[in-house]
Design an enzyme around this catalytic site. Sequence first.
Site, short mmCIF file in Angstrom:
data_model
loop_
_atom_site.label_atom_id
_atom_site.label_comp_id
_atom_site.label_asym_id
_atom_site.label_seq_id
_atom_site.Cartn_x
_atom_site.Cartn_y
_atom_site.Cartn_z
N LYS A 1 0.85 -1.21 0.00
CA LYS A 1 0.00 0.00 0.00
C LYS A 1 0.87 1.24 0.00
CE LYS A 1 0.86 1.33 4.46
NZ LYS A 1 1.69 2.52 4.78
N ASP B 1 -2.39 -1.04 10.52
CA ASP B 1 -2.62 -1.07 9.07
C ASP B 1 -3.34 -2.34 8.60
OD1 ASP B 1 -1.49 1.36 8.54
OD2 ASP B 1 0.46 0.56 7.91
#
Length: 287
Positions: free
Chosen positions: A8, A132
């Site tokens: 990401k 996350d």
Amino acid sequence: MQVPAPAKINLTLRVRGKRPDGYHELESVMQMLTLADTLTIADADGLVFTSSDPALQTEANLAVRAARLLMAHCPTPPRGAKIHLEKAIPMRAGLGGGSSDAAAVLATLNEFWNIRLTLDRLAALAAQLGSDVPFFLDGPCSVIRGRGETVVPVLHHTAGHVVLAKPAAGLSTADVYARLHAEPAHASSEHLPETAAMIAALHTGDATVIARTLVNDLEAPAFALLPELARGRQRMLEEGCLGVILCGSGSALCGICPDATTAAHAALDLTNDFPWTATARFIVPPL
Ligand code: C5P
């Protein structure tokens, strides 16, 4: 069974303040990339974990912790699993590799063991593993809030082209946050203007607009810890990147490119300045 665990980037990352529990209240537009680790899961007695990087073959690995956490939530003890992790995402880069591996293990073993935990239950386990991790259960693009546990998907079809470059030194997320001077967080349900601006930029599909809307509040502390990042960013702009942003808490940098050719040339040229470079695209849902 083989599954990708994508990296990401944070297209925006605003720190809204420090919370009483020591974590920071965030708002971030997170985007999955085509760069990915690969997990292979097969039947086994007990839990067996191997990795292409032998240094990662420990019980402390977030992927193993994810498997054990899920096992502890099984109504009946599952048979085991053999998990092999083929690493492509560098560590201490801010690309979310470890978190993505953990989320992929949770989602895949939930099916493999036929546990049928709901997405909400999985997300609660994900949040226990790391800030996350919940993002990776959803996606491919979301606004995350709180510590990372609130995930609201953003639908867009812009396949952005990026070049990634990581200096030899990595950065520890905890060290970067420790350098940040944040005021106490105030509860707010209002979205930040930077979030709305990035969502609008993604809908234009224009890389130039996306590039000028990038923001990351962790850059100041990360650049202070690793001054070579400033020179790295300059080099990436010289290579044709429209904008360059630190990946999460670093130490990798992400350059937004006008097209795949520019990204490929930049990745090649930047190998003189960085020991690791790669190209990637934004993952987008099928039209
Ligand atoms: O949750 P995770 O283990 O990934 O976070 C690593 C460290 O980053 C935390 O120990 C904390 O110091 C910092 N952090 C933070 N605020 C967040 C996420 C992480 O202060 N929202």
